[in-house]
Design a protein around this motif. Structure first.
Motif, PDB file in Angstrom:
ATOM      1  N   GLU A  34       0.860  -1.187   0.000  1.00  9.12           N
ATOM      2  CA  GLU A  34       0.000   0.000   0.000  1.00  9.12           C
ATOM      3  C   GLU A  34       0.893   1.233   0.000  1.00  9.12           C
ATOM      4  O   GLU A  34       1.777   1.367   0.848  1.00  9.12           O
ATOM      5  CB  GLU A  34      -0.941  -0.023   1.209  1.00  9.12           C
ATOM      6  CG  GLU A  34      -1.710   1.264   1.452  1.00  9.12           C
ATOM      7  CD  GLU A  34      -2.477   1.782   0.231  1.00  9.12           C
ATOM      8  OE1 GLU A  34      -3.295   1.037  -0.327  1.00  9.12           O
ATOM      9  OE2 GLU A  34      -2.245   2.958  -0.169  1.00  9.12           O
ATOM     10  N   GLN A  35       0.641   2.137  -0.950  1.00 12.58           N
ATOM     11  CA  GLN A  35       1.516   3.307  -1.066  1.00 12.58           C
ATOM     12  C   GLN A  35       1.321   4.294   0.081  1.00 12.58           C
ATOM     13  O   GLN A  35       2.187   5.145   0.324  1.00 12.58           O
ATOM     14  CB  GLN A  35       1.284   3.994  -2.413  1.00 12.58           C
ATOM     15  CG  GLN A  35      -0.130   4.508  -2.608  1.00 12.58           C
ATOM     16  CD  GLN A  35      -0.382   5.066  -4.000  1.00 12.58           C
ATOM     17  OE1 GLN A  35       0.560   5.284  -4.750  1.00 12.58           O
ATOM     18  NE2 GLN A  35      -1.638   5.317  -4.347  1.00 12.58           N
ATOM     19  N   HIS A  40      -6.382   5.294   4.554  1.00 15.90           N
ATOM     20  CA  HIS A  40      -6.013   6.684   4.252  1.00 15.90           C
ATOM     21  C   HIS A  40      -7.097   7.388   3.408  1.00 15.90           C
ATOM     22  O   HIS A  40      -8.003   6.725   2.879  1.00 15.90           O
ATOM     23  CB  HIS A  40      -4.682   6.676   3.465  1.00 15.90           C
ATOM     24  CG  HIS A  40      -4.829   6.056   2.101  1.00 15.90           C
ATOM     25  ND1 HIS A  40      -5.255   6.767   1.009  1.00 15.90           N
ATOM     26  CD2 HIS A  40      -4.636   4.782   1.653  1.00 15.90           C
ATOM     27  CE1 HIS A  40      -5.310   5.972  -0.045  1.00 15.90           C
ATOM     28  NE2 HIS A  40      -4.945   4.751   0.324  1.00 15.90           N
ATOM     29  N   SER A  45     -11.911   5.421  -1.041  1.00 13.65           N
ATOM     30  CA  SER A  45     -12.595   4.691   0.043  1.00 13.65           C
ATOM     31  C   SER A  45     -12.616   5.435   1.368  1.00 13.65           C
ATOM     32  O   SER A  45     -12.764   4.809   2.410  1.00 13.65           O
ATOM     33  CB  SER A  45     -11.914   3.327   0.245  1.00 13.65           C
ATOM     34  OG  SER A  45     -12.022   2.550  -0.917  1.00 13.65           O
ATOM     35  N   ARG A  50     -20.360   4.520   3.444  1.00  6.70           N
ATOM     36  CA  ARG A  50     -20.733   4.103   2.090  1.00  6.70           C
ATOM     37  C   ARG A  50     -22.067   3.384   2.207  1.00  6.70           C
ATOM     38  O   ARG A  50     -22.278   2.608   3.154  1.00  6.70           O
ATOM     39  CB  ARG A  50     -19.713   3.125   1.492  1.00  6.70           C
ATOM     40  CG  ARG A  50     -18.373   3.734   1.119  1.00  6.70           C
ATOM     41  CD  ARG A  50     -18.496   4.692  -0.071  1.00  6.70           C
ATOM     42  NE  ARG A  50     -17.224   5.205  -0.546  1.00  6.70           N
ATOM     43  CZ  ARG A  50     -16.596   6.277  -0.070  1.00  6.70           C
ATOM     44  NH1 ARG A  50     -17.130   6.956   0.926  1.00  6.70           N
ATOM     45  NH2 ARG A  50     -15.452   6.668  -0.587  1.00  6.70           N
ATOM     46  N   LEU A  51     -22.952   3.615   1.259  1.00  5.22           N
ATOM     47  CA  LEU A  51     -24.241   2.924   1.288  1.00  5.22           C
ATOM     48  C   LEU A  51     -24.051   1.451   0.960  1.00  5.22           C
ATOM     49  O   LEU A  51     -23.289   1.098   0.058  1.00  5.22           O
ATOM     50  CB  LEU A  51     -25.217   3.514   0.273  1.00  5.22           C
ATOM     51  CG  LEU A  51     -25.641   4.968   0.427  1.00  5.22           C
ATOM     52  CD1 LEU A  51     -26.911   5.218  -0.391  1.00  5.22           C
ATOM     53  CD2 LEU A  51     -25.861   5.361   1.855  1.00  5.22           C
ATOM     54  N   CYS A 346     -14.627   0.116  -9.625  1.00  2.80           N
ATOM     55  CA  CYS A 346     -15.884  -0.143  -8.916  1.00  2.80           C
ATOM     56  C   CYS A 346     -16.911   0.943  -9.165  1.00  2.80           C
ATOM     57  O   CYS A 346     -17.936   1.028  -8.503  1.00  2.80           O
ATOM     58  CB  CYS A 346     -15.599  -0.421  -7.460  1.00  2.80           C
ATOM     59  SG  CYS A 346     -14.780  -2.030  -7.328  1.00  2.80           S
ATOM     60  N   LYS A 352     -19.759  -1.592  -1.167  1.00  2.00           N
ATOM     61  CA  LYS A 352     -20.623  -2.610  -0.537  1.00  2.00           C
ATOM     62  C   LYS A 352     -20.219  -4.019  -0.932  1.00  2.00           C
ATOM     63  O   LYS A 352     -20.382  -4.962  -0.180  1.00  2.00           O
ATOM     64  CB  LYS A 352     -22.096  -2.348  -0.898  1.00  2.00           C
ATOM     65  CG  LYS A 352     -22.400  -2.529  -2.371  1.00  2.00           C
ATOM     66  CD  LYS A 352     -23.830  -2.209  -2.737  1.00  2.00           C
ATOM     67  CE  LYS A 352     -24.119  -0.732  -2.811  1.00  2.00           C
ATOM     68  NZ  LYS A 352     -23.253   0.047  -3.748  1.00  2.00           N
TER      69      LYS A 352
HETATM   70  C1  FAD Z   1     -17.957  10.044  -3.515  1.00  2.83           C
HETATM   71  C2  FAD Z   1     -18.074   8.548  -3.558  1.00  2.83           C
HETATM   72  C3  FAD Z   1     -19.183   7.935  -3.020  1.00  2.83           C
HETATM   73  C4  FAD Z   1     -19.332   6.555  -3.088  1.00  2.83           C
HETATM   74  N1  FAD Z   1     -20.408   5.991  -2.521  1.00  2.83           N
HETATM   75  C5  FAD Z   1     -20.533   4.650  -2.522  1.00  2.83           C
HETATM   76  C6  FAD Z   1     -21.605   4.037  -1.844  1.00  2.83           C
HETATM   77  O1  FAD Z   1     -22.439   4.710  -1.233  1.00  2.83           O
HETATM   78  N2  FAD Z   1     -21.680   2.689  -1.855  1.00  2.83           N
HETATM   79  C7  FAD Z   1     -20.762   1.906  -2.485  1.00  2.83           C
HETATM   80  O2  FAD Z   1     -20.895   0.689  -2.456  1.00  2.83           O
HETATM   81  N3  FAD Z   1     -19.717   2.469  -3.135  1.00  2.83           N
HETATM   82  C8  FAD Z   1     -19.584   3.814  -3.155  1.00  2.83           C
HETATM   83  N4  FAD Z   1     -18.528   4.406  -3.768  1.00  2.83           N
HETATM   84  C9  FAD Z   1     -17.575   3.568  -4.504  1.00  2.83           C
HETATM   85  C10 FAD Z   1     -16.582   2.910  -3.616  1.00  2.83           C
HETATM   86  O3  FAD Z   1     -16.182   3.750  -2.564  1.00  2.83           O
HETATM   87  C11 FAD Z   1     -15.404   2.497  -4.491  1.00  2.83           C
HETATM   88  O4  FAD Z   1     -15.887   1.697  -5.542  1.00  2.83           O
HETATM   89  C12 FAD Z   1     -14.399   1.687  -3.721  1.00  2.83           C
HETATM   90  O5  FAD Z   1     -14.090   2.310  -2.503  1.00  2.83           O
HETATM   91  C13 FAD Z   1     -13.151   1.514  -4.583  1.00  2.83           C
HETATM   92  O6  FAD Z   1     -12.273   0.658  -3.932  1.00  2.83           O
HETATM   93  P1  FAD Z   1     -10.901   0.240  -4.606  1.00  2.83           P
HETATM   94  O7  FAD Z   1     -10.327  -0.807  -3.724  1.00  2.83           O
HETATM   95  O8  FAD Z   1     -11.096  -0.071  -6.047  1.00  2.83           O
HETATM   96  O9  FAD Z   1     -10.014   1.568  -4.580  1.00  2.83           O
HETATM   97  P2  FAD Z   1      -9.278   2.234  -3.334  1.00  2.83           P
HETATM   98  O10 FAD Z   1     -10.021   1.950  -2.093  1.00  2.83           O
HETATM   99  O11 FAD Z   1      -8.969   3.635  -3.708  1.00  2.83           O
HETATM  100  O12 FAD Z   1      -7.943   1.391  -3.221  1.00  2.83           O
HETATM  101  C14 FAD Z   1      -6.887   1.468  -4.120  1.00  2.83           C
HETATM  102  C15 FAD Z   1      -5.628   1.452  -3.266  1.00  2.83           C
HETATM  103  O13 FAD Z   1      -4.505   1.151  -4.068  1.00  2.83           O
HETATM  104  C16 FAD Z   1      -3.414   1.903  -3.576  1.00  2.83           C
HETATM  105  N5  FAD Z   1      -2.423   1.952  -4.647  1.00  2.83           N
HETATM  106  C17 FAD Z   1      -2.628   2.395  -5.909  1.00  2.83           C
HETATM  107  N6  FAD Z   1      -1.541   2.223  -6.668  1.00  2.83           N
HETATM  108  C18 FAD Z   1      -0.623   1.651  -5.861  1.00  2.83           C
HETATM  109  C19 FAD Z   1       0.709   1.221  -6.080  1.00  2.83           C
HETATM  110  N7  FAD Z   1       1.296   1.351  -7.280  1.00  2.83           N
HETATM  111  N8  FAD Z   1       1.406   0.665  -5.052  1.00  2.83           N
HETATM  112  C20 FAD Z   1       0.811   0.535  -3.825  1.00  2.83           C
HETATM  113  N9  FAD Z   1      -0.461   0.929  -3.570  1.00  2.83           N
HETATM  114  C21 FAD Z   1      -1.167   1.473  -4.576  1.00  2.83           C
HETATM  115  C22 FAD Z   1      -4.062   3.227  -3.242  1.00  2.83           C
HETATM  116  O14 FAD Z   1      -3.262   4.019  -2.383  1.00  2.83           O
HETATM  117  C23 FAD Z   1      -5.356   2.781  -2.614  1.00  2.83           C
HETATM  118  O15 FAD Z   1      -5.233   2.596  -1.216  1.00  2.83           O
HETATM  119  C24 FAD Z   1     -18.336   5.772  -3.706  1.00  2.83           C
HETATM  120  C25 FAD Z   1     -17.202   6.388  -4.238  1.00  2.83           C
HETATM  121  C26 FAD Z   1     -17.064   7.768  -4.146  1.00  2.83           C
HETATM  122  C27 FAD Z   1     -15.829   8.396  -4.718  1.00  2.83           C
END
Ligand code: FAD
Length: 395
Positions: A34-35, A40, A45, A50-51, A346, A352
């Motif tokens: 994790e960077q 964070h 996230s 989150r709903l 996502c 969720k």
């Molecule tokens: C405003 C908003 C509202 C939302 N509301 C909802 C909701 O109500 N209900 C719902 O279900 N979803 C909701 N979502 C969507 C949901 O939050 C996201 O789909 C989800 O959190 C994405 O998760 P992820 O693991 O793909 O990305 P992230 O949680 O961003 O994780 C990616 C991680 O990878 C790390 N990373 C990236 N590149 C590197 C690298 N090269 N080396 C090491 N680490 C790295 C990053 O630092 C980060 O921690 C919402 C999103 C937003 C923006």
């Protein structure tokens, strides 16, 4: 061949923390990168809530996923001793022939999900916090609630650690190379650069996925989206707490608004899913701070539709959506990267499902069949890479 770990996981956000936990729970040796520090506020996230919905406007292909996710969130709560998911019920308001309500009703009826239908007068009587039009109906879903995203990520990482996973915080993966039937991961952390050999690599890098895997064929579009909280007007606090104000999705004034009740010291969270928002060139430069012009539209919607809230009393943070053209996730083994399992895009509705997505990619990385059908989410479903990713997406 010797491996540093059976499974590596890049990115310990929503999907990656769950993948780490679920791979460790299967007894695999696993290392996560994790960077930043897990939990964070620099990715997609953060922001306290989150709903969680079982009445899924996104379509029936998500129902098995969310059911599996629900079980895993509860399992993570038991394992960690933390409250992660609070069911508040959900109120879905819109015209009966509108896109949101039609799709949601199709899903609840097809899967026989418990729900209640209200006409506009009943919505007004039971939920006077919402100003609704005469021609709307309300659908009440008891399976809707609110997840605590930061706590869920930290709990999954802690639980993975307890099961033996290694966690490399503040360590950025800078390159990924399929090699010798496995994957070599080049990382750069506080101790300098290092290479790791893993048998399979889960890439759950959120908005950064395409930077790490530039030959992915699925078009991903990253946009800046705001998290906005509105304070209740004087005397309106109790009316907007979870006991009286369910999480909601309300289609009105040409916008699909969603919201979570006020809890744990925050105001009511309201967002517009489909408001025009800017593209993000570099996810590492998307600021958390937000400016008033960015929340003007959602504040206007609140002023019109949630009269118990003060549209001028706003707290806001920047966040990011990573979307595909069909708003379905990118989960599976991309043809361009042997040994890699992708969990990405996502599309603004992924949190969720994250526990189930993590479980599915952990299974794939360990050559097991995932418990849910991932066919709709194949990272190669669009065929050869389209040119002009931004141009392929309507918004
Ligand atoms: C405003 C908003 C509202 C939302 N509301 C909802 C909701 O109500 N209900 C719902 O279900 N979803 C909701 N979502 C969507 C949901 O939050 C996201 O789909 C989800 O959190 C994405 O998760 P992820 O693991 O793909 O990305 P992230 O949680 O961003 O994780 C990616 C991680 O990878 C790390 N990373 C990236 N590149 C590197 C690298 N090269 N080396 C090491 N680490 C790295 C990053 O630092 C980060 O921690 C919402 C999103 C937003 C923006």
């Amino acid at each position: 061949m010797t491996w540093d770990a059976q499974v590596g996981v890049v990115g310990l956000g929503a999907a990656g923390s769950a993948a780490l936990w679920r791979a460790a729970a299967r007894g695999a040796s696993v290392v996560g990168f994790e960077q930043h520090e897990p939990g964070h506020p620099h990715g997609s996230s953060h922001g306290h809530s989150r709903l969680f919905r079982t009445a899924l406007v996104e379509g029936p292909q998500y129902v098995d996923l969310v059911r599996h996710a629900h079980g895993l969130w509860r399992e993570l709560e038991r394992a960690s001793g933390r409250d992660l998911l609070t069911l508040t019920g959900g109120l879905f308001v819109g015209r009966p022939d509108g896109a949101m309500l039609t799709a949601t009703l199709d899903v609840v009826r097809a899967h026989d999900l418990p729900h209640e239908l209200l006409d506009a007068a009943q919505v007004r009587a039971r939920f006077p916090q919402h100003a609704v039009d005469d021609d709307v109906v309300g659908l009440l879903d008891p399976g809707t609630g609110v997840l605590r995203p930061e706590a869920a990520i930290v709990a999954a990482v802690e639980e993975a650690r307890r099961l033996g996973a290694r966690v490399r915080s503040h360590e950025r993966v800078v390159a990924v190379e399929p090699e010798g039937g496995g994957v070599v991961v080049h990382s750069d952390g506080p101790d300098g650069g290092r290479s790791w050999r893993v048998r399979r690599l889960v890439v759950a890098a959120g908005a950064w996925a395409d930077r790490l895997l530039p030959a992915l064929t699925v078009p991903h579009e990253v946009r800046r989206v705001l998290l906005t909280w509105f304070a209740p007007r004087p005397g309106q606090d109790a009316a907007h707490r979870p006991e009286r104000f369910p999480a909601f999705v309300h289609e009105a004034d040409g916008r699909l608004a969603w919201g979570a009740p006020a809890f744990e010291g925050r105001g009511v969270k309201v967002g517009l899913h489909d408001a025009p928002v800017p593209l993000v060139d570099d996810p590492s430069s998307n600021p958390i701070e937000a400016a008033p012009e960015e929340w003007r539209e959602v504040a206007a919607w609140v002023a019109h539709r949630l009269p118990g809230l003060d549209p001028a009393a706003v707290t806001a943070e920047g966040c990011m959506y990573t979307r595909t053209p069909d708003e379905a996730f990118s989960i599976g083994e991309p043809a361009a990267y042997p040994g890699v399992v992708l969990a990405a895009a996502c599309s603004g509705h992924g949190f969720k499902h994250a526990s189930a997505v993590g479980d599915a990619v952990a299974a794939l990385a360990l050559d097991e069949a995932p418990l849910v059908d991932l066919g709709a989410f194949s990272p190669d479903r669009f065929g050869p890479r389209a040119t002009g990713v931004g141009a392929t997406l309507a918004r």
